[in-house]
Design a protein around this motif. Structure first.
Motif, PDB file in Angstrom:
ATOM      1  N   ASP A   1       0.829  -1.206   0.000  1.00  0.00           N
ATOM      2  CA  ASP A   1       0.000   0.000   0.000  1.00  0.00           C
ATOM      3  C   ASP A   1       0.866   1.261   0.000  1.00  0.00           C
ATOM      4  O   ASP A   1       0.586   2.206  -0.730  1.00  0.00           O
ATOM      5  N   GLU A   2       1.919   1.261   0.807  1.00  0.00           N
ATOM      6  CA  GLU A   2       2.824   2.410   0.858  1.00  0.00           C
ATOM      7  C   GLU A   2       3.478   2.642  -0.500  1.00  0.00           C
ATOM      8  O   GLU A   2       3.579   3.790  -0.955  1.00  0.00           O
ATOM      9  N   PHE A   3       3.936   1.575  -1.138  1.00  0.00           N
ATOM     10  CA  PHE A   3       4.585   1.715  -2.439  1.00  0.00           C
ATOM     11  C   PHE A   3       3.596   2.283  -3.451  1.00  0.00           C
ATOM     12  O   PHE A   3       3.938   3.187  -4.219  1.00  0.00           O
ATOM     13  N   HIS A   4       2.383   1.771  -3.440  1.00  0.00           N
ATOM     14  CA  HIS A   4       1.356   2.253  -4.366  1.00  0.00           C
ATOM     15  C   HIS A   4       1.086   3.748  -4.144  1.00  0.00           C
ATOM     16  O   HIS A   4       0.993   4.516  -5.104  1.00  0.00           O
ATOM     17  N   LYS A   5       0.993   4.170  -2.893  1.00  0.00           N
ATOM     18  CA  LYS A   5       0.751   5.580  -2.582  1.00  0.00           C
ATOM     19  C   LYS A   5       1.918   6.448  -3.044  1.00  0.00           C
ATOM     20  O   LYS A   5       1.715   7.537  -3.589  1.00  0.00           O
ATOM     21  N   LYS A   6       3.149   5.966  -2.840  1.00  0.00           N
ATOM     22  CA  LYS A   6       4.322   6.712  -3.299  1.00  0.00           C
ATOM     23  C   LYS A   6       4.330   6.833  -4.815  1.00  0.00           C
ATOM     24  O   LYS A   6       4.678   7.877  -5.356  1.00  0.00           O
ATOM     25  N   LEU A   7       3.951   5.770  -5.474  1.00  0.00           N
ATOM     26  CA  LEU A   7       3.895   5.766  -6.936  1.00  0.00           C
ATOM     27  C   LEU A   7       2.890   6.795  -7.439  1.00  0.00           C
ATOM     28  O   LEU A   7       3.187   7.579  -8.354  1.00  0.00           O
ATOM     29  N   ILE A   8       1.727   6.822  -6.846  1.00  0.00           N
ATOM     30  CA  ILE A   8       0.692   7.787  -7.235  1.00  0.00           C
ATOM     31  C   ILE A   8       1.154   9.206  -6.935  1.00  0.00           C
ATOM     32  O   ILE A   8       0.977  10.115  -7.757  1.00  0.00           O
ATOM     33  N   LYS A   9       1.769   9.408  -5.781  1.00  0.00           N
ATOM     34  CA  LYS A   9       2.259  10.736  -5.409  1.00  0.00           C
ATOM     35  C   LYS A   9       3.310  11.215  -6.412  1.00  0.00           C
ATOM     36  O   LYS A   9       3.273  12.366  -6.853  1.00  0.00           O
ATOM     37  N   GLU A  10       4.226  10.342  -6.798  1.00  0.00           N
ATOM     38  CA  GLU A  10       5.249  10.696  -7.773  1.00  0.00           C
ATOM     39  C   GLU A  10       4.634  10.978  -9.135  1.00  0.00           C
ATOM     40  O   GLU A  10       5.029  11.930  -9.814  1.00  0.00           O
ATOM     41  N   TYR A  11       3.660  10.187  -9.530  1.00  0.00           N
ATOM     42  CA  TYR A  11       2.972  10.402 -10.803  1.00  0.00           C
ATOM     43  C   TYR A  11       2.308  11.779 -10.830  1.00  0.00           C
ATOM     44  O   TYR A  11       2.436  12.526 -11.793  1.00  0.00           O
ATOM     45  N   ARG A  12       1.609  12.114  -9.756  1.00  0.00           N
ATOM     46  CA  ARG A  12       0.925  13.411  -9.686  1.00  0.00           C
ATOM     47  C   ARG A  12       1.926  14.563  -9.683  1.00  0.00           C
ATOM     48  O   ARG A  12       1.702  15.594 -10.327  1.00  0.00           O
ATOM     49  N   ALA A  13       3.024  14.396  -8.964  1.00  0.00           N
ATOM     50  CA  ALA A  13       4.049  15.443  -8.932  1.00  0.00           C
ATOM     51  C   ALA A  13       4.664  15.635 -10.311  1.00  0.00           C
ATOM     52  O   ALA A  13       4.903  16.770 -10.742  1.00  0.00           O
ATOM     53  N   ARG A  14       4.912  14.548 -11.014  1.00  0.00           N
ATOM     54  CA  ARG A  14       5.474  14.629 -12.366  1.00  0.00           C
ATOM     55  C   ARG A  14       4.504  15.331 -13.310  1.00  0.00           C
ATOM     56  O   ARG A  14       4.907  16.171 -14.108  1.00  0.00           O
ATOM     57  N   LYS A  15       3.227  14.980 -13.216  1.00  0.00           N
ATOM     58  CA  LYS A  15       2.220  15.634 -14.053  1.00  0.00           C
ATOM     59  C   LYS A  15       2.156  17.136 -13.755  1.00  0.00           C
ATOM     60  O   LYS A  15       2.020  17.953 -14.666  1.00  0.00           O
ATOM     61  N   GLU A  16       2.248  17.491 -12.486  1.00  0.00           N
ATOM     62  CA  GLU A  16       2.205  18.902 -12.099  1.00  0.00           C
ATOM     63  C   GLU A  16       3.433  19.644 -12.641  1.00  0.00           C
ATOM     64  O   GLU A  16       3.308  20.757 -13.135  1.00  0.00           O
ATOM     65  N   ARG A  17       4.609  19.008 -12.578  1.00  0.00           N
ATOM     66  CA  ARG A  17       5.827  19.633 -13.122  1.00  0.00           C
ATOM     67  C   ARG A  17       5.687  19.835 -14.634  1.00  0.00           C
ATOM     68  O   ARG A  17       6.078  20.879 -15.163  1.00  0.00           O
ATOM     69  N   GLU A  18       5.150  18.832 -15.318  1.00  0.00           N
ATOM     70  CA  GLU A  18       4.949  18.941 -16.772  1.00  0.00           C
ATOM     71  C   GLU A  18       3.972  20.060 -17.100  1.00  0.00           C
ATOM     72  O   GLU A  18       4.160  20.793 -18.060  1.00  0.00           O
ATOM     73  N   LYS A  19       2.940  20.172 -16.302  1.00  0.00           N
ATOM     74  CA  LYS A  19       1.929  21.207 -16.518  1.00  0.00           C
ATOM     75  C   LYS A  19       2.554  22.596 -16.336  1.00  0.00           C
ATOM     76  O   LYS A  19       2.292  23.503 -17.132  1.00  0.00           O
ATOM     77  N   LYS A  20       3.396  22.760 -15.331  1.00  0.00           N
ATOM     78  CA  LYS A  20       4.037  24.050 -15.093  1.00  0.00           C
ATOM     79  C   LYS A  20       5.011  24.404 -16.208  1.00  0.00           C
ATOM     80  O   LYS A  20       5.159  25.566 -16.563  1.00  0.00           O
ATOM     81  N   LYS A  21       5.689  23.395 -16.766  1.00  0.00           N
ATOM     82  CA  LYS A  21       6.614  23.642 -17.871  1.00  0.00           C
ATOM     83  C   LYS A  21       5.885  24.133 -19.103  1.00  0.00           C
ATOM     84  O   LYS A  21       6.406  24.935 -19.860  1.00  0.00           O
ATOM     85  N   GLN A  22       4.676  23.645 -19.309  1.00  0.00           N
ATOM     86  CA  GLN A  22       3.893  24.023 -20.485  1.00  0.00           C
ATOM     87  C   GLN A  22       3.318  25.420 -20.371  1.00  0.00           C
ATOM     88  O   GLN A  22       2.972  26.037 -21.373  1.00  0.00           O
ATOM     89  N   GLU A  23       3.186  25.916 -19.170  1.00  0.00           N
ATOM     90  CA  GLU A  23       2.580  27.249 -18.972  1.00  0.00           C
ATOM     91  C   GLU A  23       3.550  28.356 -19.239  1.00  0.00           C
ATOM     92  O   GLU A  23       4.627  28.371 -19.483  1.00  0.00           O
TER      93      GLU A  23
END
Length: 149
Positions: free
Chosen positions: A127-149
């Protein structure tokens, strides 16, 4: 015109193969990270790891097959018949039962090499690994979104 169509079909096929390769590579990377994480957190020595990983990998493989069945492409839900919907519900229940049986077998097989406390820890670590994976995925998406702006 025919040549153009053939070229487009070839390009489409190559793009799909490349996309699948990226997906497979991404999946392998996640598996490597999970293996390292679980090995470290469970403090698996060489002897226990040699017994643990075949059992766990078999479980993961069968679970992946179940998930593929569960998440297959759904038709347009507005257009399916009640009978089709009923069949889909039956399939979901079957998958859930098989999921239960898989986990039950995993726990039984692991009991031969691990304590119940270690198995509970494994469950928590997944469960912890899954949560970390999701957190990293969301952070990566947010970084990509900021780069596009």
């Amino acid at each position: 015109m025919r040549t153009l169509l053939i070229i487009l079909l070839m390009f489409s096929g190559l793009w799909q193969m490349q996309s699948q390769d990226k997906h497979d590579n991404h999946r392998e990377k996640i598996k490597e990270l999970k293996t390292a994480f679980l090995t470290q957190e469970l403090n698996l020595d060489k002897n226990k790891a040699q017994k643990f990983w075949p059992i766990y990998n078999e479980y993961e493989s069968k679970l992946h097959q179940l998930r593929k069945r569960e998440h297959r492409d759904l038709p347009n839900l507005e257009c399916i018949t009640e009978d089709d919907a009923e069949n889909m519900l039956e399939e979901y229940v079957t998958i859930e039962k098989q999921d239960y049986v898989l986990k039950e077998k995993l726990f039984k097989d692991l009991r031969e090499i691990m304590s119940a406390q270690e198995i509970i820890k494994l469950h928590k670590l997944e469960d912890e690994f899954h949560k970390k994976l999701i957190k990293e995925y969301r952070a990566r998406k947010e970084r990509e979104k900021k780069k596009q702006e």
